[in-house]
Design a protein around this motif. Structure first.
Motif, PDB file in Angstrom:
ATOM      1  N   PRO A 171      -0.166  -4.960  -4.275  1.00 42.74           N
ATOM      2  CA  PRO A 171       0.573  -5.924  -5.098  1.00 42.74           C
ATOM      3  C   PRO A 171       1.979  -5.419  -5.436  1.00 42.74           C
ATOM      4  N   ALA A 172       2.862  -6.351  -5.716  1.00 41.60           N
ATOM      5  CA  ALA A 172       4.219  -5.996  -6.102  1.00 41.60           C
ATOM      6  C   ALA A 172       4.255  -5.537  -7.565  1.00 41.60           C
ATOM      7  N   GLU A 188       2.719   4.684  -9.757  1.00 42.04           N
ATOM      8  CA  GLU A 188       2.999   4.886  -8.334  1.00 42.04           C
ATOM      9  C   GLU A 188       1.712   4.923  -7.538  1.00 42.04           C
ATOM     10  N   ALA A 189       1.692   4.209  -6.416  1.00 46.64           N
ATOM     11  CA  ALA A 189       0.525   4.194  -5.533  1.00 46.64           C
ATOM     12  C   ALA A 189       1.010   4.034  -4.098  1.00 46.64           C
ATOM     13  N   SER A 190       0.383   4.746  -3.200  1.00 48.21           N
ATOM     14  CA  SER A 190       0.763   4.681  -1.797  1.00 48.21           C
ATOM     15  C   SER A 190      -0.397   4.173  -0.961  1.00 48.21           C
ATOM     16  N   GLY A 191      -0.106   3.825   0.283  1.00 50.87           N
ATOM     17  CA  GLY A 191      -1.154   3.380   1.184  1.00 50.87           C
ATOM     18  C   GLY A 191      -1.412   1.894   1.096  1.00 50.87           C
ATOM     19  N   GLY A 250      -9.837   1.993  -2.838  1.00 48.65           N
ATOM     20  CA  GLY A 250     -10.492   3.281  -2.650  1.00 48.65           C
ATOM     21  C   GLY A 250     -11.120   3.798  -3.930  1.00 48.65           C
ATOM     22  N   HIS A 251     -10.410   3.648  -5.071  1.00 46.24           N
ATOM     23  CA  HIS A 251     -10.967   4.082  -6.354  1.00 46.24           C
ATOM     24  C   HIS A 251     -12.288   3.362  -6.645  1.00 46.24           C
ATOM     25  N   VAL A 267      -2.151  -1.977  -9.007  1.00 52.95           N
ATOM     26  CA  VAL A 267      -2.131  -1.258  -7.732  1.00 52.95           C
ATOM     27  C   VAL A 267      -3.144  -1.848  -6.754  1.00 52.95           C
ATOM     28  N   HIS A 268      -3.974  -2.767  -7.257  1.00 50.75           N
ATOM     29  CA  HIS A 268      -4.938  -3.453  -6.411  1.00 50.75           C
ATOM     30  C   HIS A 268      -5.163  -4.876  -6.916  1.00 50.75           C
ATOM     31  N   TYR A 269      -5.483  -5.761  -5.983  1.00 50.89           N
ATOM     32  CA  TYR A 269      -5.917  -7.103  -6.339  1.00 50.89           C
ATOM     33  C   TYR A 269      -7.384  -7.062  -6.772  1.00 50.89           C
TER      34      TYR A 269
END
Length: 239
Positions: free
Chosen positions: A128-129, A134-137, A143-144, A192-194
């Motif tokens: 997501p924007a 900070e998150a990469s990939g 993954g979490h 950092v995730h939907y």
């Protein structure tokens, strides 16, 4: 006394049946959920739950709650789970000396992480924007969430198998389930995730831990059967 023993057997059988039905229901539901969400993502369709989840997180946000969420999400990070898995592995190797439990830890923890990386590259979904941290990939599945469902799912399995008190067993299981859900929500809150990433991560993590535990359990039974057969067939000194 015989009647009391009979009642205990019936109660234990009924409880086992309920547990088995519940596990199978969750297993099948996880398959259906993951297949549905993955097909939607592959098709490039927008899922309404994503924006609704972001809006809910924004409505309840505050600086204090954000610090709490950052604390929660740490418990599914590589920095925490790697030493935690190693400690659990050492416990079963050197304290409990249970080689099959020591195998379960790397199979569940390392296997789920590896599978998650493979699936991320397959689905190739951007994050997501405007994330809060900070998150990469890539994004799908989370993954979490996947590692939390598998690793803490393994802890639930251990609790269920070895905690004698039914009340304590249910309390610990409920707390672990809530903890897993909080970890998943933390990824949505931090943007950092939907929500679809998190839900699919839960489904994939649960599937992995169930399949991994089942396979290892079958191998354990087969190993014990072959060992017992070898002992029975070993010639004695008098033969």
């Amino acid at each position: 006394m015989l009647r009391s023993a009979y009642k205990k057997i019936i109660a234990a059988f009924a409880l086992f049946t309920v547990e088995l039905i519940l596990v199978w229901a969750l297993f099948i539901a996880s398959i259906v959920i993951f297949l549905y969400l993955s097909s939607e993502i592959r098709a490039g369709d927008e899922v309404g739950m994503d924006e609704a989840a972001f809006q809910f997180a924004q409505d309840i946000s505050s600086p204090g709650f954000t610090r709490f969420i950052e604390f929660i999400t740490f418990f599914a990070s590589r920095q925490f789970l790697t030493p935690a898995a190693l400690l659990l592995l050492c416990y079963f190797l050197f304290v409990r000396k249970h080689k099959w439990y020591s195998l379960r830890v790397p199979v569940v923890a390392l296997g789920s992480s590896t599978l998650n990386v493979v699936m991320k590259f397959f689905f190739d979904r951007d994050r997501p924007a405007a994330p809060l941290v900070e998150a990469s990939g890539l994004s799908f599945p989370s993954g979490h969430s996947m590692v939390a469902a598998s690793f803490y799912g393994l802890i639930i399995y251990i609790v269920w198998k070895h905690v004698q008190s039914p009340v304590l067993r249910y309390i610990l299981t409920a707390l672990l389930v809530v903890f897993i859900l909080l970890i998943g929500f933390s990824r949505i809150y931090l943007r950092v995730h939907y929500a679809t990433d998190v839900t699919a991560g839960f489904a994939a993590g649960f599937l992995w831990v169930v399949i991994g535990l089942w396979v290892l359990r079958r191998l354990e039974k087969l190993s014990k059967k072959e060992l017992n057969q070898a002992v029975l067939e070993e010639p004695t000194e008098n033969s």
